[in-house]
Structures are given as C-alpha cells and as structure tokens.
Design a protein around this motif. Sequence first.
Motif, PDB file in Angstrom:
ATOM      1  N   MET A  51       0.839  -1.160   0.000  1.00 22.87           N
ATOM      2  CA  MET A  51       0.000   0.000   0.000  1.00 22.87           C
ATOM      3  C   MET A  51       0.892   1.233   0.000  1.00 22.87           C
ATOM      4  O   MET A  51       1.919   1.252   0.666  1.00 22.87           O
ATOM      5  N   GLN A  52       0.478   2.263  -0.705  1.00 20.79           N
ATOM      6  CA  GLN A  52       1.288   3.458  -0.805  1.00 20.79           C
ATOM      7  C   GLN A  52       0.426   4.686  -0.546  1.00 20.79           C
ATOM      8  O   GLN A  52      -0.756   4.708  -0.859  1.00 20.79           O
ATOM      9  N   SER A  53       1.037   5.715   0.032  1.00 22.71           N
ATOM     10  CA  SER A  53       0.365   6.971   0.292  1.00 22.71           C
ATOM     11  C   SER A  53       1.336   8.090  -0.034  1.00 22.71           C
ATOM     12  O   SER A  53       2.498   7.826  -0.342  1.00 22.71           O
ATOM     13  N   HIS A  54       0.879   9.320   0.018  1.00 20.91           N
ATOM     14  CA  HIS A  54       1.738  10.456  -0.278  1.00 20.91           C
ATOM     15  C   HIS A  54       1.697  11.446   0.871  1.00 20.91           C
ATOM     16  O   HIS A  54       0.679  11.605   1.544  1.00 20.91           O
ATOM     17  N   VAL A  55       2.811  12.131   1.070  1.00 23.13           N
ATOM     18  CA  VAL A  55       2.896  13.173   2.076  1.00 23.13           C
ATOM     19  C   VAL A  55       2.282  14.445   1.491  1.00 23.13           C
ATOM     20  O   VAL A  55       2.576  14.820   0.356  1.00 23.13           O
ATOM     21  N   THR A  56       1.405  15.095   2.267  1.00 22.97           N
ATOM     22  CA  THR A  56       0.790  16.339   1.827  1.00 22.97           C
ATOM     23  C   THR A  56       0.994  17.407   2.892  1.00 22.97           C
ATOM     24  O   THR A  56       1.227  17.102   4.060  1.00 22.97           O
ATOM     25  N   LYS A  57       0.901  18.652   2.497  1.00 22.34           N
ATOM     26  CA  LYS A  57       1.052  19.760   3.437  1.00 22.34           C
ATOM     27  C   LYS A  57      -0.306  20.057   4.066  1.00 22.34           C
ATOM     28  O   LYS A  57      -1.304  20.195   3.376  1.00 22.34           O
ATOM     29  N   TRP A  58      -0.342  20.145   5.394  1.00 30.55           N
ATOM     30  CA  TRP A  58      -1.544  20.499   6.158  1.00 30.55           C
ATOM     31  C   TRP A  58      -1.157  21.667   7.059  1.00 30.55           C
ATOM     32  O   TRP A  58      -0.548  21.459   8.116  1.00 30.55           O
ATOM     33  N   GLY A  59      -1.459  22.882   6.652  1.00 28.78           N
ATOM     34  CA  GLY A  59      -1.057  24.053   7.425  1.00 28.78           C
ATOM     35  C   GLY A  59       0.449  24.142   7.455  1.00 28.78           C
ATOM     36  O   GLY A  59       1.102  24.124   6.412  1.00 28.78           O
ATOM     37  N   ASN A  60       1.026  24.227   8.658  1.00 29.08           N
ATOM     38  CA  ASN A  60       2.480  24.283   8.793  1.00 29.08           C
ATOM     39  C   ASN A  60       3.102  22.903   8.983  1.00 29.08           C
ATOM     40  O   ASN A  60       4.294  22.793   9.227  1.00 29.08           O
ATOM     41  N   SER A  61       2.288  21.869   8.911  1.00 30.18           N
ATOM     42  CA  SER A  61       2.759  20.502   9.148  1.00 30.18           C
ATOM     43  C   SER A  61       2.646  19.682   7.875  1.00 30.18           C
ATOM     44  O   SER A  61       2.183  20.147   6.847  1.00 30.18           O
ATOM     45  N   LEU A  62       3.072  18.426   7.985  1.00 32.88           N
ATOM     46  CA  LEU A  62       2.914  17.470   6.896  1.00 32.88           C
ATOM     47  C   LEU A  62       1.966  16.381   7.366  1.00 32.88           C
ATOM     48  O   LEU A  62       1.928  16.045   8.548  1.00 32.88           O
ATOM     49  N   GLY A  63       1.215  15.811   6.457  1.00 30.60           N
ATOM     50  CA  GLY A  63       0.279  14.757   6.817  1.00 30.60           C
ATOM     51  C   GLY A  63       0.344  13.594   5.863  1.00 30.60           C
ATOM     52  O   GLY A  63       0.731  13.743   4.696  1.00 30.60           O
ATOM     53  N   ILE A  64       0.000  12.426   6.360  1.00 29.23           N
ATOM     54  CA  ILE A  64      -0.071  11.211   5.556  1.00 29.23           C
ATOM     55  C   ILE A  64      -1.431  10.586   5.825  1.00 29.23           C
ATOM     56  O   ILE A  64      -1.806  10.379   6.980  1.00 29.23           O
ATOM     57  N   ARG A  65      -2.159  10.275   4.782  1.00 22.90           N
ATOM     58  CA  ARG A  65      -3.444   9.596   4.955  1.00 22.90           C
ATOM     59  C   ARG A  65      -3.194   8.117   5.206  1.00 22.90           C
ATOM     60  O   ARG A  65      -2.418   7.480   4.501  1.00 22.90           O
ATOM     61  N   ILE A  66      -3.879   7.598   6.216  1.00 20.26           N
ATOM     62  CA  ILE A  66      -3.757   6.176   6.541  1.00 20.26           C
ATOM     63  C   ILE A  66      -4.949   5.469   5.917  1.00 20.26           C
ATOM     64  O   ILE A  66      -6.093   5.782   6.252  1.00 20.26           O
ATOM     65  N   PRO A  67      -4.712   4.521   5.018  1.00 18.35           N
ATOM     66  CA  PRO A  67      -5.821   3.814   4.377  1.00 18.35           C
ATOM     67  C   PRO A  67      -6.730   3.145   5.414  1.00 18.35           C
ATOM     68  O   PRO A  67      -6.272   2.673   6.461  1.00 18.35           O
ATOM     69  N   ARG A  68      -8.020   3.146   5.118  1.00 18.72           N
ATOM     70  CA  ARG A  68      -9.017   2.617   6.051  1.00 18.72           C
ATOM     71  C   ARG A  68      -8.727   1.179   6.459  1.00 18.72           C
ATOM     72  O   ARG A  68      -8.870   0.809   7.618  1.00 18.72           O
ATOM     73  N   THR A  69      -8.297   0.348   5.525  1.00 24.80           N
ATOM     74  CA  THR A  69      -8.050  -1.059   5.855  1.00 24.80           C
ATOM     75  C   THR A  69      -6.953  -1.199   6.907  1.00 24.80           C
ATOM     76  O   THR A  69      -7.062  -2.033   7.801  1.00 24.80           O
ATOM     77  N   LEU A  70      -5.907  -0.377   6.810  1.00 23.77           N
ATOM     78  CA  LEU A  70      -4.853  -0.424   7.818  1.00 23.77           C
ATOM     79  C   LEU A  70      -5.364   0.096   9.162  1.00 23.77           C
ATOM     80  O   LEU A  70      -5.094  -0.490  10.205  1.00 23.77           O
ATOM     81  N   ALA A  71      -6.094   1.196   9.143  1.00 22.97           N
ATOM     82  CA  ALA A  71      -6.616   1.779  10.375  1.00 22.97           C
ATOM     83  C   ALA A  71      -7.559   0.799  11.076  1.00 22.97           C
ATOM     84  O   ALA A  71      -7.516   0.646  12.298  1.00 22.97           O
ATOM     85  N   GLU A  72      -8.406   0.137  10.329  1.00 18.79           N
ATOM     86  CA  GLU A  72      -9.357  -0.818  10.920  1.00 18.79           C
ATOM     87  C   GLU A  72      -8.633  -2.006  11.552  1.00 18.79           C
ATOM     88  O   GLU A  72      -9.068  -2.534  12.564  1.00 18.79           O
ATOM     89  N   LYS A  73      -7.524  -2.434  10.951  1.00 19.35           N
ATOM     90  CA  LYS A  73      -6.786  -3.582  11.482  1.00 19.35           C
ATOM     91  C   LYS A  73      -6.279  -3.351  12.896  1.00 19.35           C
ATOM     92  O   LYS A  73      -6.202  -4.278  13.692  1.00 19.35           O
ATOM     93  N   ILE A  74      -5.918  -2.108  13.211  1.00 19.80           N
ATOM     94  CA  ILE A  74      -5.376  -1.835  14.543  1.00 19.80           C
ATOM     95  C   ILE A  74      -6.321  -1.000  15.408  1.00 19.80           C
ATOM     96  O   ILE A  74      -5.958  -0.576  16.499  1.00 19.80           O
ATOM     97  N   GLY A  75      -7.527  -0.746  14.918  1.00 22.91           N
ATOM     98  CA  GLY A  75      -8.512  -0.006  15.705  1.00 22.91           C
ATOM     99  C   GLY A  75      -8.211   1.480  15.806  1.00 22.91           C
ATOM    100  O   GLY A  75      -8.528   2.115  16.797  1.00 22.91           O
ATOM    101  N   LEU A  76      -7.610   2.036  14.769  1.00 22.52           N
ATOM    102  CA  LEU A  76      -7.277   3.454  14.738  1.00 22.52           C
ATOM    103  C   LEU A  76      -8.471   4.235  14.225  1.00 22.52           C
ATOM    104  O   LEU A  76      -9.031   3.909  13.179  1.00 22.52           O
ATOM    105  N   ARG A  77      -8.891   5.242  15.000  1.00 19.75           N
ATOM    106  CA  ARG A  77     -10.019   6.092  14.604  1.00 19.75           C
ATOM    107  C   ARG A  77      -9.634   7.549  14.784  1.00 19.75           C
ATOM    108  O   ARG A  77      -8.638   7.855  15.444  1.00 19.75           O
ATOM    109  N   GLU A  78     -10.449   8.431  14.254  1.00 20.12           N
ATOM    110  CA  GLU A  78     -10.218   9.865  14.422  1.00 20.12           C
ATOM    111  C   GLU A  78     -10.177  10.193  15.910  1.00 20.12           C
ATOM    112  O   GLU A  78     -11.019   9.766  16.683  1.00 20.12           O
TER     113      GLU A  78
END
Length: 77
Positions: A1-28
Amino acid sequence: MQSHVTKWGNSLGIRIPRTLAEKIGLREGTPVDFEIKDNAIIIRRKRYSLEMLLSQVTPQNVHHEISTGHPVGREIW
C-alpha cells in the motif's frame, strides 16, 4: 500500500488507508506516539494503564465534591 505526504497548514500529513486503520482499531481522535528508528517513522497507538493514570493524581488536581441540587423523581437511594 502506498500513500503520499501532503502539506496540512504548517505541518505534513499522511493519509492512513481505512483497511490499515481498521486492522489496529485506529479512529479519528486516537492518541498516537511517533518514534524514529533506523530511518523509519513508527506510529503507535498510545496506551493508558490505570496505574499510569492514577500516578498523575495529586492533592492539587483532585476535584472537590459538587452539589447537583436536590433529588428529583426517584433519585433517592
């Protein structure tokens, strides 16, 4: 699985694919810790234990009893 780094305000962000987040119980709103090891970023869900939380209770930060008014309905014990 691949994602891209994007600029969010003064920081950088990476989107975590839903399938990966669900596997470890990661939520907003889930607290996480970051670690750098061998030129890689490791993201871990922050875990709390009762002992760790209770160790932070001091006489200065314990709240006092508060009054919520007189009993209403069948609140009398």
